[in-house]
Every structure is written in structure tokens, then in C-alpha cells.
Enzyme design. Structure first.
Site, short mmCIF file in Angstrom:
data_model
loop_
_atom_site.label_atom_id
_atom_site.label_comp_id
_atom_site.label_asym_id
_atom_site.label_seq_id
_atom_site.Cartn_x
_atom_site.Cartn_y
_atom_site.Cartn_z
N ASP A 89 34.59 90.61 33.39
CA ASP A 89 34.59 91.20 34.73
C ASP A 89 33.18 91.62 35.16
O ASP A 89 32.35 91.97 34.33
CB ASP A 89 35.51 92.43 34.72
CG ASP A 89 35.87 92.87 36.13
OD1 ASP A 89 35.67 92.08 37.08
OD2 ASP A 89 36.34 94.01 36.29
N HIS A 140 28.97 84.24 38.61
CA HIS A 140 29.77 83.41 37.70
C HIS A 140 28.85 82.49 36.89
O HIS A 140 29.04 82.30 35.70
CB HIS A 140 30.80 82.59 38.48
CG HIS A 140 31.77 83.44 39.26
ND1 HIS A 140 32.40 84.54 38.73
CD2 HIS A 140 32.20 83.37 40.55
CE1 HIS A 140 33.17 85.09 39.65
NE2 HIS A 140 33.06 84.41 40.76
N ARG A 152 41.29 84.97 46.41
CA ARG A 152 39.86 85.10 46.77
C ARG A 152 39.52 84.13 47.91
O ARG A 152 40.27 83.20 48.16
CB ARG A 152 39.01 84.80 45.55
CG ARG A 152 39.24 85.83 44.49
CD ARG A 152 38.22 85.76 43.40
NE ARG A 152 38.43 86.90 42.54
CZ ARG A 152 37.54 87.43 41.73
NH1 ARG A 152 36.33 86.91 41.68
NH2 ARG A 152 37.82 88.47 41.00
N LEU A 200 36.53 78.01 15.01
CA LEU A 200 36.87 79.00 16.04
C LEU A 200 37.79 78.32 17.04
O LEU A 200 37.51 77.20 17.47
CB LEU A 200 35.59 79.46 16.76
CG LEU A 200 35.79 80.30 18.03
CD1 LEU A 200 36.37 81.68 17.70
CD2 LEU A 200 34.47 80.47 18.78
C1 FPP Z 1 35.42 88.20 37.11
O1 FPP Z 1 34.31 88.69 37.83
C2 FPP Z 1 35.18 86.84 36.64
C3 FPP Z 1 35.88 85.73 37.02
C4 FPP Z 1 36.98 85.76 38.01
C5 FPP Z 1 35.59 84.39 36.49
C6 FPP Z 1 34.72 84.30 35.28
C7 FPP Z 1 34.55 82.89 34.90
C8 FPP Z 1 33.52 82.40 34.17
C9 FPP Z 1 32.41 83.22 33.61
C10 FPP Z 1 33.52 80.94 33.86
C11 FPP Z 1 34.43 80.66 32.72
C12 FPP Z 1 34.67 79.24 32.57
C13 FPP Z 1 35.22 78.64 31.46
C14 FPP Z 1 35.42 77.16 31.44
C15 FPP Z 1 35.62 79.44 30.30
P1 FPP Z 1 34.57 89.18 39.32
O2 FPP Z 1 34.27 88.04 40.23
O3 FPP Z 1 35.95 89.75 39.40
O4 FPP Z 1 33.49 90.31 39.48
P2 FPP Z 1 33.64 91.61 40.39
O5 FPP Z 1 34.70 92.45 39.75
O6 FPP Z 1 32.28 92.21 40.30
O7 FPP Z 1 33.99 91.15 41.76
#
Ligand code: FPP
Length: 241
Positions: free
Chosen positions: A20, A37, A71, A132
Site C-alpha cells: 500500500d 506503482h 479506480r 520460493l
Molecule cells: C496500492 O497502492 C497498490 C496497488 C493497488 C497495486 C500495487 C501493484 C504493484 C506494485 C505491481 C505488482 C505487480 C505484480 C505482477 C506482482 P495504492 O495505489 O492504494 O496507494 P495509495 O493508498 O497511496 O493510494
């Protein structure tokens, strides 16, 4: 925290992460949320390395929830394309490192066929690896998983009195995955947000204020250190207590 400061006999078998804070990390820098992201990818693969180093056998991450469809359209599209890009860009190196890639979540009409194909390719390529198991929760919701398990059980025609906790556990998306020992959530939110609801009944929870893009393996080792200081009783009493 350094890896050598941890007790090697107390490494959690399964760690689950709620990644998050990507959006807020980006916004704090005047960048579009999607850049958060992108920055989160580096954090994620450093954590994968940390798990390999520490001997964690199962890592599960929340990449896209059943609620994330709400979103803005462009962010949803970005996340779908980004997941595909990561799978294509990282599968070979994960394979070489002995990582088995798996997915949990609903494969409904909203998940593009092409992404499903990429998921299947990555799982197939890495299915014999054992170092893993890296499970990506995509279009995943804990309640949806329980609903899907209940539907499968009802469809099997089993007598209600024969249904036990084991029956439910056997009908989850991936019954082989052990329950998480430790759940890590970044970015100062103290919520579970519909992640692994059934599986985390006895998991230790660890929260940190660091946003996900700033999280690195040393922070994972911190989390493991806290975990090692806890006294897991699973509803019983401590030995000698
Ligand atoms: C939450 O931050 C994060 C996500 C919704 C997506 C996270 C995804 C990745 C890091 C890529 C992963 C990909 C693979 C293939 C494993 P948020 O957007 O909710 O942040 P905020 O709370 O600050 O709005």
C-alpha cells in the site's frame, strides 16, 4: 535490520504483503499515481530477493483487488498492462532464481484474456521450482474467495453436516498454500482490506508507516524480527505458561 541479526530457525514459512501507499508516494512527489506503482516494482523484487536470502518459502502479494476496479479507468488500465509487463519482464529471472509463480483471484470477464494467458505462461514456466513460491493475488477478494469456495462445495453435493473447516480450506483458490505466518502492510493503514480473510485467522500482523515504494528487504527483515519476538499460541497457552 540485517539478515544475520535474525534467528535462522524462526523464519516465517509464508509472508503476505499488502503493497500500500504507491499512489500517495507519487502524489507527494508531484508525480502521477501510476509512477508510484512503477516505483513499487523495485520494492517488490527487492522483497523477493530478501525472501530468497532469508529462506522464506512462500510470498503472496496483493497486486489487484476485486475493489480496485472502482479506480479511475486509466489507473485500472495501467495496472492491468503493468502486471502483464512485469510478468513478461521478470518471469525468466524469477525462473532462474528458482521461484515458482502462481496466481489467486477470480478469473472473470473483467480480466483480459491476454493477461490470463501471461499468467498461465508464467505459472507453467516455473511450475517445477521450489525455492520460493511467489503468489500474485490479482482480481482477488477474501470474501469472493470464500463465496467461490462455498459455491464449489454446494455444487459438489456434499451433505451439510460433512462440511468442516478442512472442506472450506480445500476449496480455496490454491489449497496448497499454507496459511500466512506474517502479514505486512505498508503505508500506515491498519486494515486487512479483504486480503486472505480465511487464511490469516492466526497470522501475525505487522504494520509500517513506510510507503511501499520505499520498502526494501531490510524492512522485511525488520518485520521478521518483530515476528520472532512474538509468542504464537494459536488459541492455546505458551509452553510452560
Ligand atoms: C496500492 O497502492 C497498490 C496497488 C493497488 C497495486 C500495487 C501493484 C504493484 C506494485 C505491481 C505488482 C505487480 C505484480 C505482477 C506482482 P495504492 O495505489 O492504494 O496507494 P495509495 O493508498 O497511496 O493510494
Amino acid at each position: 535490520m540485517r539478515l544475520d541479526a535474525l534467528d535462522p530457525s524462526g523464519i516465517p514459512t509464508h509472508i503476505a504483503c499488502v503493497m500500500d501507499g504507491n499512489g500517495r508516494w507519487a502524489q507527494a512527489r508531484g508525480l502521477p499515481r501510476t509512477e508510484g506503482h512503477r516505483a513499487g516494482e523495485e520494492a517488490l523484487f527487492d522483497v523477493v530477493e530478501g525472501c530468497l536470502e532469508a529462506g522464506v518459502e512462500w510470498l503472496t502479494v496483493y497486486a489487484f483487488s476485486t475493489e480496485n476496479w472502482r479506480r479511475p479507468r486509466e489507473e485500472v488500465k495501467f495496472l492491468i498492462d503493468f502486471n502483464e509487463e512485469i510478468l513478461l519482464g521478470r518471469r525468466d529471472e524469477l525462473h532462474e532464481r528458482g521461484v515458482r509463480i502462481r496466481f489467486v483471484g477470480r478469473r472473470d470477464w473483467r480480466v483480459p484474456k491476454r493477461l490470463i494467458r501471461r499468467m498461465d505462461e508464467a505459472s507453467e514456466l516455473t511450475r517445477r521450482n521450489r525455492k520460493l513460491t511467489f503468489t500474485i493475488a490479482f482480481n482477488y477478494g477474501g470474501r469472493a474467495e470464500i463465496v467461490d469456495a462455498v459455491r464449489a462445495i454446494a455444487a459438489s453435493g456434499v451433505k451439510p453436516e460433512k462440511i468442516s473447516e478442512k472442506t472450506i480450506a480445500k476449496h480455496l483458490y490454491d489449497p496448497e498454500i499454507p496459511d500466512p505466518d506474517l502479514v505486512v502492510r505498508t503505508s500506515g493503514e491498519y486494515r486487512i482490506s479483504n486480503f486472505l480473510l480465511w487464511e490469516l485467522a492466526y497470522s501475525e500482523l505487522y504494520f509500517t508507516d513506510l510507503p511501499w515504494p520505499d520498502f526494501r528487504r531490510e524492512d522485511l527483515f525488520d518485520a521478521i524480527h518483530h515476528y520472532q519476538e512474538r509468542d504464537r499460541r494459536f488459541g492455546g497457552v505458551a509452553p510452560g505458561g
